[in-house]
Design an enzyme around this catalytic site. Structure first.
Site, mmCIF file in Angstrom:
data_model
loop_
_atom_site.group_PDB
_atom_site.id
_atom_site.type_symbol
_atom_site.label_atom_id
_atom_site.label_comp_id
_atom_site.label_asym_id
_atom_site.label_seq_id
_atom_site.Cartn_x
_atom_site.Cartn_y
_atom_site.Cartn_z
ATOM 1 N N GLY A 99 -3.829 176.805 107.967
ATOM 2 C CA GLY A 99 -3.807 176.404 109.367
ATOM 3 C C GLY A 99 -2.410 176.071 109.815
ATOM 4 O O GLY A 99 -1.491 175.979 108.999
ATOM 5 N N ASP B 186 10.499 161.602 108.256
ATOM 6 C CA ASP B 186 9.400 161.811 109.213
ATOM 7 C C ASP B 186 9.443 160.758 110.317
ATOM 8 O O ASP B 186 8.562 160.712 111.158
ATOM 9 C CB ASP B 186 8.047 161.797 108.497
ATOM 10 C CG ASP B 186 7.766 160.467 107.810
ATOM 11 O OD1 ASP B 186 8.659 159.586 107.798
ATOM 12 O OD2 ASP B 186 6.654 160.301 107.274
ATOM 13 N N ASP C 233 -8.370 168.421 99.630
ATOM 14 C CA ASP C 233 -9.091 167.625 100.639
ATOM 15 C C ASP C 233 -9.631 166.318 100.065
ATOM 16 O O ASP C 233 -9.608 165.285 100.731
ATOM 17 C CB ASP C 233 -10.245 168.446 101.229
ATOM 18 C CG ASP C 233 -9.744 169.428 102.294
ATOM 19 O OD1 ASP C 233 -8.507 169.568 102.436
ATOM 20 O OD2 ASP C 233 -10.587 170.038 102.974
ATOM 21 N N HIS D 39 -5.042 167.136 109.173
ATOM 22 C CA HIS D 39 -3.590 167.300 109.016
ATOM 23 C C HIS D 39 -2.995 168.004 110.248
ATOM 24 O O HIS D 39 -2.008 167.544 110.814
ATOM 25 C CB HIS D 39 -3.363 168.107 107.724
ATOM 26 C CG HIS D 39 -1.950 168.510 107.441
ATOM 27 N ND1 HIS D 39 -1.234 167.970 106.394
ATOM 28 C CD2 HIS D 39 -1.129 169.420 108.029
ATOM 29 C CE1 HIS D 39 -0.020 168.528 106.365
ATOM 30 N NE2 HIS D 39 0.069 169.413 107.342
ATOM 31 N N GLU D 40 -3.609 169.097 110.660
ATOM 32 C CA GLU D 40 -3.047 169.886 111.778
ATOM 33 C C GLU D 40 -3.118 169.120 113.094
ATOM 34 O O GLU D 40 -2.222 169.236 113.933
ATOM 35 C CB GLU D 40 -3.748 171.242 111.899
ATOM 36 C CG GLU D 40 -3.598 172.163 110.683
ATOM 37 C CD GLU D 40 -2.156 172.368 110.236
ATOM 38 O OE1 GLU D 40 -1.233 172.172 111.056
ATOM 39 O OE2 GLU D 40 -1.950 172.688 109.053
ATOM 40 N N GLN E 288 10.113 160.980 100.669
ATOM 41 C CA GLN E 288 9.711 161.793 99.511
ATOM 42 C C GLN E 288 10.422 163.123 99.523
ATOM 43 O O GLN E 288 10.877 163.590 100.569
ATOM 44 C CB GLN E 288 8.188 161.948 99.431
ATOM 45 C CG GLN E 288 7.539 162.921 100.391
ATOM 46 C CD GLN E 288 6.024 162.995 100.208
ATOM 47 O OE1 GLN E 288 5.309 161.991 100.224
ATOM 48 N NE2 GLN E 288 5.512 164.208 100.021
ATOM 49 N N TRP F 115 7.901 164.491 103.997
ATOM 50 C CA TRP F 115 9.218 164.827 103.432
ATOM 51 C C TRP F 115 10.197 165.242 104.525
ATOM 52 O O TRP F 115 11.331 165.620 104.232
ATOM 53 C CB TRP F 115 9.108 165.931 102.363
ATOM 54 C CG TRP F 115 8.435 167.191 102.818
ATOM 55 C CD1 TRP F 115 9.037 168.307 103.305
ATOM 56 C CD2 TRP F 115 7.028 167.466 102.815
ATOM 57 N NE1 TRP F 115 8.096 169.263 103.628
ATOM 58 C CE2 TRP F 115 6.857 168.778 103.322
ATOM 59 C CE3 TRP F 115 5.893 166.747 102.440
ATOM 60 C CZ2 TRP F 115 5.593 169.365 103.470
ATOM 61 C CZ3 TRP F 115 4.646 167.330 102.583
ATOM 62 C CH2 TRP F 115 4.501 168.612 103.091
#
Ligand code: ZN
Ligand code: CA
Length: 403
Positions: free
Chosen positions: A188, A252, A293, A228-229, A260, A240
């Site tokens: 995705g 981020d 997941d 997530h998307e 990270q 990261w």
């Protein structure tokens, strides 16, 4: 193959990024939008400034409120093979996961290492399949189209009806999700929000990672790729940082996600250190990492606050959208059906006046038109196959299960 050709022209930095195109193609696809859409690019820089300001806590506190926000969703299914024409149940299973995970109700918080667990928070966002289309007509919030174009989701034409895709519904007013084939291992991607919306604004998902039933494949069968998307759709970056994927230099802009080095796949063991200066290692179970997941478990407080801020600043029209009316609550007052689930006979009662009732299949096919009066009327529905139907009248709609 097409992807490689693009990278040759873009250069080394993104070529490195392409190594990480598995699971989530957001960085690559956002870069593609940057190449082709000038206004979008300018607006994206402004989003970055917002994130930098956020990091230093200079923003208004109003964004930190806890009102529940509703987002109308339209799912555009574009299939090449019949099996990719995913069921209503599969779509519903995905919406359910979104609502669960954006509200910190996953029930698997016990798997989060204790040092990180206290950072988790509910986003208080509710996602609803649209019940009105952009013209104000009743809808199930799903469109379906067959295409003969392979991997249409990776070709930047999924949003063009004239090129085999499906045009978006008004992007300021709906979260558009295209479910269609993606190239390679990508599951995705989302186009990051900008002060100037991209013509591709929305999310693209592969049917093999959408929802928790039907065509999904382990280990991405928990519906969390879309969590997530949608995190990206609401402005979040990977933990990261931007693109580099191989150093500890980018951020981020979230101060409660540890710095990270790069993405973590699978299910890491705590603690997992990647950059100097970490006290507890990577937060590899964050929704914005790449874990399986079953091991993607939280948004942090800062991520939640930033998403809510982006919603108010960049996506506020979603709240003024007429795409979700929640009319089902009113339905219970004006239209009643018995029994539900039904077999051969169905009784319909209107409380106010006579109305026509259209019976739609989940594929959007009109199956029957019933004339019901302001009293109980019984109908023969023995020729309807088992499954779910939508009953739609002048002012109401209801779901009917036929056994
Ligand atoms: Zn991503
Ligand atoms: Ca961070």
């Amino acid at each position: 193959m097409k992807k490689r050709l693009i990278f040759v022209t873009i250069g080394v930095l993104v070529l490195i990024g392409s190594v990480h195109s598995q699971r989530c193609d957001t960085e690559n696809e956002t870069f593609r939008a940057i190449q082709s859409e000038h206004a979008y690019t300018k607006g994206l820089f402004e989003l970055d400034s917002l994130a930098e300001a956020f990091e230093t806590w200079t923003l208004e506190s109003s964004a930190r409120g806890d009102t529940i926000m509703f987002i109308p969703v339209v799912v555009h299914v574009i299939y090449r093979h019949d099996v990719q024409n995913i069921s209503y149940d599969q779509i519903k299973s995905q919406i359910d996961v979104l609502n669960r995970d954006f509200n910190w109700a996953g029930g698997d918080h016990g798997k989060i290492p204790e040092v990180f667990r206290s950072l988790g928070q509910a986003c208080r966002i509710q996602f609803r399949l649209a019940d009105r289309d952009p013209h104000g007509n009743f809808t199930h919030g799903i469109t379906r189209k067959q295409t003969d174009i392979e991997d249409i989701g990776s070709q930047a034409i999924y949003h063009r009806s004239s090129k085999g895709g499906t045009d978006p519904w008004s992007q300021p007013h709906y979260l558009n999700i295209w479910v269609c084939e993606l190239e390679g291992n990508a599951l995705g991607f989302s186009i990051l929000p900008s002060n100037n919306m991209s013509e591709r604004d929305g999310v693209v998902m592969d049917p093999n990672a959408f929802g928790t039933t039907g065509t999904v494949r382990p280990p991405y069968n928990g519906g969390r790729t879309l969590v997530h998307e949608v995190g990206h759709y609401l402005g979040l970056r990977h933990p990261w940082g931007k693109g580099d994927g191989g150093g500890c230099s980018t951020t981020d802009h979230m101060s409660d996600t540890p710095k990270q080095e790069k993405e973590n796949f699978g299910c890491e063991t705590f603690p997992h250190f990647s950059c100097g200066g970490q006290t507890d290692g990577d937060m590899f179970m964050n929704f914005m990492d790449y874990a399986n997941d079953s091991c993607m478990l939280l948004f942090t407080k800062q991520q939640v606050q930033f998403m809510r801020l982006v919603l108010r600043r960049n996506r506020a029209a979603l709240f003024h959208s007429d795409g979700y009316t929640g009319l089902s609550k009113m339905n219970e007052r004006s239209l009643r059906i018995y029994p539900n689930p039904a077999n051969d006979r169905l009784q319909i009662e209107f409380l106010h006046h006579d109305q026509l009732v259209n019976v739609w299949s989940v594929e959007g096919k009109l199956m029957k038109v019933l004339r019901a009066s302001a009293s109980i009327t019984e109908f023969d529905i023995s020729n309807l196959e088992s499954g779910m139907y939508f009953l739609e009248s002048e002012d109401s709609h209801l779901k009917l299960m036929v056994q």
